[in-house]
Structure formats: C-alpha cells, structure tokens
Design a protein around this motif. Structure first.
Motif, PDB file in Angstrom:
ATOM      1  N   GLU A  91      22.698 -24.793  59.184  1.00 24.03           N
ATOM      2  CA  GLU A  91      22.945 -25.262  57.845  1.00 24.03           C
ATOM      3  C   GLU A  91      21.664 -25.717  57.162  1.00 24.03           C
ATOM      4  O   GLU A  91      21.585 -25.802  55.940  1.00 24.03           O
ATOM      5  N   ASP A  92      20.617 -26.018  57.934  1.00 25.82           N
ATOM      6  CA  ASP A  92      19.378 -26.522  57.372  1.00 25.82           C
ATOM      7  C   ASP A  92      18.323 -25.434  57.195  1.00 25.82           C
ATOM      8  O   ASP A  92      17.155 -25.722  56.964  1.00 25.82           O
ATOM      9  N   ARG A 309      34.606 -22.320  63.619  1.00 26.84           N
ATOM     10  CA  ARG A 309      34.285 -23.700  63.908  1.00 26.84           C
ATOM     11  C   ARG A 309      34.181 -24.484  62.609  1.00 26.84           C
ATOM     12  O   ARG A 309      33.702 -23.956  61.599  1.00 26.84           O
ATOM     13  N   PRO A 310      34.638 -25.738  62.573  1.00 27.11           N
ATOM     14  CA  PRO A 310      34.515 -26.526  61.329  1.00 27.11           C
ATOM     15  C   PRO A 310      33.071 -26.837  61.010  1.00 27.11           C
ATOM     16  O   PRO A 310      32.218 -26.917  61.905  1.00 27.11           O
ATOM     17  N   GLN A 311      32.779 -26.987  59.732  1.00 25.86           N
ATOM     18  CA  GLN A 311      31.443 -27.348  59.274  1.00 25.86           C
ATOM     19  C   GLN A 311      31.413 -28.813  58.849  1.00 25.86           C
ATOM     20  O   GLN A 311      32.435 -29.384  58.472  1.00 25.86           O
ATOM     21  N   ARG A 312      30.225 -29.397  58.896  1.00 22.69           N
ATOM     22  CA  ARG A 312      30.093 -30.777  58.428  1.00 22.69           C
ATOM     23  C   ARG A 312      30.487 -30.888  56.964  1.00 22.69           C
ATOM     24  O   ARG A 312      31.145 -31.846  56.550  1.00 22.69           O
ATOM     25  N   ASP A 313      30.059 -29.919  56.195  1.00 22.10           N
ATOM     26  CA  ASP A 313      30.409 -29.862  54.784  1.00 22.10           C
ATOM     27  C   ASP A 313      31.232 -28.606  54.558  1.00 22.10           C
ATOM     28  O   ASP A 313      30.688 -27.510  54.430  1.00 22.10           O
ATOM     29  N   GLU A 314      32.539 -28.743  54.518  1.00 22.22           N
ATOM     30  CA  GLU A 314      33.409 -27.571  54.397  1.00 22.22           C
ATOM     31  C   GLU A 314      33.232 -26.841  53.065  1.00 22.22           C
ATOM     32  O   GLU A 314      33.511 -25.658  52.952  1.00 22.22           O
ATOM     33  N   TYR A 317      31.078 -23.635  53.108  1.00 20.33           N
ATOM     34  CA  TYR A 317      31.514 -22.406  53.777  1.00 20.33           C
ATOM     35  C   TYR A 317      31.468 -21.230  52.806  1.00 20.33           C
ATOM     36  O   TYR A 317      31.878 -21.333  51.646  1.00 20.33           O
TER      37      TYR A 317
END
Length: 432
Positions: A91-92, A309-314, A317
C-alpha cells in the motif's frame, strides 16, 4: 554489439530500485541476469513502449497478451519471483508521479525511451475489453461483462475445464497422485448438495449455472427439480443440450436470466457457486436480499465465493488491472467478513463457513496443465491472445491461493423462520 538485455536489466533495476530476480533475453539475442533463473523474453521494442505508455501491471499484461513478452522456464517460478516487483509492492508503494521526482528514475525512463524507438503508443490487444460508459453492475453491464468472459467458445472451456465442465474450485481428497480433476469436481458438487440437504421433489435454484453441471448432478443424484440461470447465451445452449442428453428435461430448466428477475419462488434451496464475485459491492446486499426472498422459510443458501484479504483502508481497494481488462470485467472481491455481514444484514442466519483455499490452487494447476497440454487446439479455438490471457491468469491465481493472498469459502446460510428452527443437525460437520 548486442547489448539490449544488459541495458534493459540495468534500466529496470534503476527504475525499480531492486535487483531483477529473473534473466532478460532481448530481441537482439542478448541475455543478462542469473543464468539459472527463468527468462523474461522481450521479443521486440514494442514491449518496452507498452511498459512506458502504461507502466505497471496493465502494460505488462498488454505486452504478454500481444506476444511481445514471454517467459522461458517454469511459469510459476517466474511469476513468483516477479510478483513482488509488480503486484505486491504494498500500500505504500510510490506512485509514478512520486517516483519521477527521483533523478535516477527519470534517467532510467529516458534510457528506456531511447531504447524503445519511435514514441508511438501501441494499440491494446483486441482481447482487452472496451469500456462502456455508465454505472457498474446494471443488468446491461453485467450481461456484457459475462459475455466477455464466457462467450469465447465452449470448445475452449472444454479444453481448460475437462469433461466435468465445472468452472469453480474442486474439492480434493488428495491432489496427488491418484485424484483426478473430474473426481474432485464431482465431490465438490456432491458436497454442495449435501450441505443444502437436497431431497427428491425439492426445488433448487442454481444461480450462475455455467454449463449445467450442478443442475444435472442435483437432479440426477438427488431427484430435485432445478432452475439454472446464466447471462451467457453460449453457456445456456450448451447446458440445455447436456440436460437433454442426460434425459433430465423434465427436471432441469436452464434460463438466460438475471438473478434480479427471478420471480417464481419459493425454492427449497439455492446454490451460488463462483457467481457472487460478479455482483459488486454496491449490489451485494440487493443480491442477498433477492435470494432470501426466493427461499421458503427454512430454505438454505450455499454461497461459494472467492475472497480477498482485508485492507487497512478499504476505500483504497481497486480492481486488479489485468483481470478487469482481460478476464473478469467489473469483478470485485470482498473480504469474507464483509460477505458474511451482508448475508446477515439481508436476514440470513449464517450457519457454517468452510475455507477451501488450498483446493483452488490444486484446481487451477490442473486447468493450466490442461491448457498447456492442448495448446495448439486452444489457440485454434480461441486465438493466441485469449489462450495467453488464460495461461497467465490461472497460473498467477494458483500462486495467489497458495500464498494466502486470496481465498475461497463456502458459506451455508439459512432463512431461519421466526420459530428459530433452522433444520440443520446439531453437528453439521465432523472433524478429524
């Protein structure tokens, strides 16, 4: 002196900031990189232009589908090595704009531009879907997306899927050495029937019925009356012929119909196997509520669905670029928890969740083997671009399931009546 591979390797490593784990073989015959690693074959300068005009996954996909890029050596090993550079930078990961602020990156891009030749953007391969304007997951857009994926010739799917003609995760007793794909697919269909508690005379709705395998198995083995629905004309025609050949036309009806348009409930049970990935997040509650209304009190739903898999910030997505453009247009994956929550919001009681993630990896590897072993026939049936799409897509997905990047789950839910009587046994499953 032939040195395109050495130049490409140096520029890519400068651009990415890490060593390339694969060899590069360029159009001039030159090679550079680890001698024992799989080779990324860059067949022409056009491949470099594709990457420049569409950096990242989509540019690589276009070059692969067009045949400008290839892999020599084990496909799975190559994808595993490259995935961290392209698909899993996290994500980064730096955006292109941020990256271009780096003088070394700008220098690498200028080097690639010089190596690529005349700066004209190559046209996308014809297998790439052309986007229509408007909202996602309307009846019209869903039908178009399904047609792009499924209406490529039933003969092609016969090659990939084998005699079972089941396009979803099989259920393996043991993947090696004796288990066959056909046995594992039969076991999956039977597992669904048993979870639904099917019995003679009941009505089953099979949502996203594919080529009719679930409908035929349920009618033949359990004596139920089945309505199977699909948005694909080619699937429906194929399924109807299979139903007729089995002598089951009195018990199985195949329709070209959207799930939102089914109005002849109630049904005793509903199977939805590998279809809900097409529904979309905005429509999922509507999907769940529609199926609930079609079930009689005490009726069961078996929802077989791929999960991410779930993301920290959905909210961050986004659809996978390659799969969205070439495989499943508008397809969306949701975390398992989101799916269960939406089913419960609709009014279902979720009674059982079974993860069968490893089973899908085994299934996909068998499909890849089927495709590779009949490659010329597949190319003749669907064209070289389509065959290349499927080889890459299935191999990459097999690795994703193996590495727990995505999963697949069977969720058994009940329209439990006000009395609270679910109709399920106290011990629904036996653990070893």
């Amino acid at each position: 002196m032939a040195d395109a591979a050495l130049r490409l390797r140096g520029l890519f490593e400068q651009l990415l900031g890490v060593p390339l784990p694969v060899r590069i073989r360029a159009w001039d015959g030159s090679e550079a990189g680890p001698p024992d690693a799989p080779a990324l074959v860059v067949r022409n300068r056009r491949a470099v232009r594709r990457l420049l005009f569409k950096p990242g996954e989509l540019g690589l996909a276009r070059a692969w589908v067009a045949g400008d890029l290839d892999i020599e050596g084990d496909l799975y090993t190559a994808l595993d090595l490259v995935s961290g550079l392209v698909w899993e930078r996290g994500e980064d990961a730096r955006t292109l704009t941020q990256a271009l602020r780096d003088p070394e990156v700008r220098s690498a891009v200028r080097g690639l531009v010089a190596l690529a030749g005349p700066p004209l953007p190559p046209a996308p391969p014809p297998e790439e879907i052309r986007r229509a304007r408007g909202h996602l997951h309307t009846r019209r857009s869903d039908k178009r997306a399904v047609s792009h994926h499924y209406d490529v010739g039933n003969g092609f799917y016969e090659i990939v899927l084998g005699p079972s003609m089941v396009y979803s995760c099989a259920y393996w007793e043991a993947p090696e050495p004796d288990g066959t794909l056909e046995d594992a697919q039969r076991d999956k269909l039977d597992l669904v029937c048993r979870k639904l508690g099917l019995g003679a005379g009941q009505r089953l709705l099979d949502v996203g019925c594919g080529w009719g395998s679930m409908a035929i198995h349920a009618a033949r083995e359990y004596g139920v009356n089945v309505v199977g629905i699909t948005l694909s004309q080619e699937q429906a025609a194929y399924a109807r012929k299979r139903v007729a050949d089995e002598g089951l036309t009195d018990r199985v009806e195949i329709r070209v119909q959207d799930y939102r348009d089914v109005a002849d409930g109630p049904y005793d049970a509903i199977s939805s196997i590998g279809m809900a990935e097409h529904v979309g997040a905005e429509r999922y509650l509507e999907y769940a509520e529609s199926l609930l209304k079609l079930l009689k009190p005490g009726g069961r739903l078996l929802n077989h669905q791929i999960a991410r898999r779930p993301q920290r910030d959905e909210s961050a997505y986004h659809l996978d670029g390659f799969i969205d453009a070439y495989v499943f247009p508008d397809g969306e994956l949701a975390p398992l928890g989101t799916t269960v929550t939406q089913l419960e919001r609709a009014g279902f009681e979720v009674r059982d969740v079974e993860s069968i993630r490893e089973h899908y990896a085994h299934t996909l590897r068998r499909w890849v083997t089927n495709l590779e072993s009949q490659w010329e026939r597949a190319v003749h049936s669907a064209g070289p671009g389509r065959a290349r799409v499927w080889r890459l897509y299935m191999a990459a997905c097999a690795l994703a399931f193996e590495r727990n990047r995505i999963g697949v789950n069977q969720v058994l839910a009940v329209r439990t009546p006000e009395s609270g009587t679910s109709g399920l046994p106290l011990r629904a499953r036996t653990w070893n």
